[in-house]
Design a protein around this motif. Structure first.
Motif, PDB file in Angstrom:
ATOM      1  N   ILE A  98      77.768  54.399   7.408  1.00  0.00           N
ATOM      2  CA  ILE A  98      76.538  55.172   7.575  1.00  0.00           C
ATOM      3  C   ILE A  98      76.314  56.088   6.375  1.00  0.00           C
ATOM      4  O   ILE A  98      75.205  56.193   5.836  1.00  0.00           O
ATOM      5  CB  ILE A  98      76.591  55.972   8.884  1.00  0.00           C
ATOM      6  CG1 ILE A  98      76.578  55.017  10.086  1.00  0.00           C
ATOM      7  CG2 ILE A  98      75.427  56.961   8.976  1.00  0.00           C
ATOM      8  CD1 ILE A  98      76.847  55.694  11.416  1.00  0.00           C
ATOM      9  N   ARG A  99      77.379  56.750   5.933  1.00  0.00           N
ATOM     10  CA  ARG A  99      77.243  57.637   4.770  1.00  0.00           C
ATOM     11  C   ARG A  99      76.766  56.862   3.546  1.00  0.00           C
ATOM     12  O   ARG A  99      75.894  57.328   2.786  1.00  0.00           O
ATOM     13  CB  ARG A  99      78.583  58.307   4.469  1.00  0.00           C
ATOM     14  CG  ARG A  99      79.062  59.269   5.535  1.00  0.00           C
ATOM     15  CD  ARG A  99      80.494  59.677   5.294  1.00  0.00           C
ATOM     16  NE  ARG A  99      81.109  60.235   6.493  1.00  0.00           N
ATOM     17  CZ  ARG A  99      82.398  60.486   6.629  1.00  0.00           C
ATOM     18  NH1 ARG A  99      83.236  60.252   5.609  1.00  0.00           N
ATOM     19  NH2 ARG A  99      82.875  60.984   7.754  1.00  0.00           N
ATOM     20  N   HIS A 100      77.343  55.682   3.344  1.00  0.00           N
ATOM     21  CA  HIS A 100      76.974  54.891   2.169  1.00  0.00           C
ATOM     22  C   HIS A 100      75.532  54.406   2.266  1.00  0.00           C
ATOM     23  O   HIS A 100      74.787  54.428   1.271  1.00  0.00           O
ATOM     24  CB  HIS A 100      77.922  53.710   2.029  1.00  0.00           C
ATOM     25  CG  HIS A 100      77.668  52.870   0.825  1.00  0.00           C
ATOM     26  ND1 HIS A 100      77.615  53.392  -0.451  1.00  0.00           N
ATOM     27  CD2 HIS A 100      77.439  51.525   0.688  1.00  0.00           C
ATOM     28  CE1 HIS A 100      77.379  52.420  -1.324  1.00  0.00           C
ATOM     29  NE2 HIS A 100      77.259  51.289  -0.653  1.00  0.00           N
ATOM     30  N   ALA A 101      75.116  53.983   3.454  1.00  0.00           N
ATOM     31  CA  ALA A 101      73.753  53.500   3.620  1.00  0.00           C
ATOM     32  C   ALA A 101      72.744  54.603   3.326  1.00  0.00           C
ATOM     33  O   ALA A 101      71.734  54.381   2.632  1.00  0.00           O
ATOM     34  CB  ALA A 101      73.561  52.967   5.044  1.00  0.00           C
ATOM     35  N   VAL A 102      72.989  55.807   3.833  1.00  0.00           N
ATOM     36  CA  VAL A 102      72.084  56.928   3.588  1.00  0.00           C
ATOM     37  C   VAL A 102      72.091  57.304   2.102  1.00  0.00           C
ATOM     38  O   VAL A 102      71.047  57.577   1.499  1.00  0.00           O
ATOM     39  CB  VAL A 102      72.466  58.131   4.467  1.00  0.00           C
ATOM     40  CG1 VAL A 102      71.640  59.360   4.094  1.00  0.00           C
ATOM     41  CG2 VAL A 102      72.288  57.797   5.947  1.00  0.00           C
TER      42      VAL A 102
END
Length: 425
Positions: free
Chosen positions: A126-130
């Protein structure tokens, strides 16, 4: 507001409530809205990836656009062969997360595959996608293999200096360049260009492949003719326009001050960073003459590989990476690869160094950093030792005082160009 869609494929072995808790916590921390959906089968996964928003899926399997055009899609594919076949397809900026280790998986164009980090891998995904939505970059291959690439982030500045980042993870393939994303954003906000390197790890490819990739990553910006498209880089805002003053001739580097480069590594990446700088200083990396490394930074580095192996740090990570054990006590001086690879044995580096260490980190790493800094000073190097409160990951967390002090020290050595328009807030 950015919308994040998390898709859990059929057969994923994980407590559904825990997945919901992880996702909700990450949505709140990132300041985004999101939804988590359990897919029935591959067709359901594909329809979710093609929907215009997480809350209103529509069955349009032919579309490869992520929800809302934002690119914030995270998929836990699970064991289904039909679902896993989607990973290779060009479905946009999907972040695929295997909670188990899954070597040899190649994601489609624009996608990312993370694996082997357990159920916590969902948080990393999730962190990487954001991050990818908020901080666009240009991915550049420096070799033909899937792990031979880097991501270049450019500030709104003319000819900024460059910070090359090398991620750690005890030289194991489950950790990748995504963990350095927050530092990329922080450094670009300070007016610096950032080259975030991925490389082949020795657990799958051997030690020589790893060192060769890091050396290539250091020199590739000076040999732009070997990198297709390097002269027409996107700006940090995602525009295809060249930054002000960029050289538009083919085969040249756009708007980078290669005379001012800092090489920064975290944990095992610090070992790789300092070793690459030592090789360049010794003339062992011939093409590096086009890159002026003026600073080397260790963030909680593994800087004494001999003692690292003897003390079994990272549950034997050093010997596993180098392909053999270090000499035991009383067995004489270290031979290659330890003599070549251990930063402590490569002094002096003849480059300004910053050794950063969290006081709450592994005690052996604190010992390595302190002894290395003293040895570098005795060898005549210009070295600064910075130890502050923090653990192993605080040194790569932009919100912490230890990283803020580190970034300010880097920016002091690499001041951005006059007239830089970048906002650091």
């Amino acid at each position: 507001m950015i919308e994040v869609l998390v898709v859990v494929g059929p057969g994923v072995v994980a407590d559904a409530g825990l997945l919901e808790e992880i996702a909700a916590r990450e949505f709140a921390a990132a300041g985004v809205s999101g939804a988590l959906v359990h897919a029935r089968d591959a067709s359901h996964v594909l329809s979710l990836l093609s929907s215009p928003s997480p809350s209103s899926p529509s069955p349009s399997p032919s579309s490869s656009s992520p929800p809302n055009g934002a690119g914030c899609v995270v998929v836990l594919p699970g064991p289904s062969a039909e679902v896993r076949s989607l990973i290779r397809r060009d479905l946009g900026a999907v972040v695929w997360v295997d909670v188990e280790r899954a070597d040899g998986v190649t994601a489609g164009e624009g996608a990312t595959h993370l694996h082997g980090r357990g159920i916590g891998g969902l948080a990393w995904g999730i962190r990487h996608a954001v991050h990818r939505v908020r901080h666009p970059s240009r991915r550049i291959a420096y070799g033909p293999l899937p792990e031979q690439w880097g991501e270049l982030y450019l500030p709104d500045a003319d000819e900024p200096p460059v910070v090359m980042l090398i991620h750690g993870g005890y030289w194991r393939s489950i950790w990748a360049a995504d963990i350095m994303g927050p530092l990329c954003a922080d450094l670009v906000g300070r007016g610096l260009a950032v080259w975030n390197l991925e490389y082949r790890r020795p657990d799958l490819h051997g030690w020589d492949a790893t060192t060769a990739d890091v050396a290539a990553g250091l020199t590739v910006l000076a040999t732009a003719s070997e990198v297709r498209g390097l002269a027409v880089l996107a700006t940090a805002s995602g525009s295809d326009a060249l930054p002000p003053g960029a050289d538009r001739r083919p085969g040249t580097v756009a708007a980078l001050d290669l005379a001012r480069v800092a090489v920064v590594g975290h944990s095992a990446g610090a070992q790789l960073a300092l070793r690459a700088v030592a090789d360049a200083a010794a003339g062992e990396v011939n093409a590096a003459s086009g890159v002026g490394v003026v600073m080397a930074v260790s963030l909680a580095g593994v800087l004494d590989l001999v003692e690292g192996d003897r003390r079994w740090v990272g549950t034997g990570a050093v010997g596993a990476a180098l392909g053999g054990r270090a000499p035991g006590l009383g067995e004489g001086r270290a031979a290659p690869p330890y003599a070549d690879a251990s930063p402590l044995l490569r002094l002096p580096l003849r480059v300004r160094q910053l050794i950063v260490q969290g006081a709450a980190d592994d005690l052996d790493l604190i010992d390595f950093s302190r002894r290395y800094a003293r040895a570098a000073e005795r060898a005549g190097d210009d070295v600064t030792y910075l130890e502050m409160p923090g653990d192993h990951f605080d040194v790569i967390n932009p919100a912490t005082p230890i990283w803020q002090a580190t970034a300010e020290a880097i920016a002091h050595v690499l001041p951005p160009p006059q007239g830089d328009k970048t906002d650091n807030n």
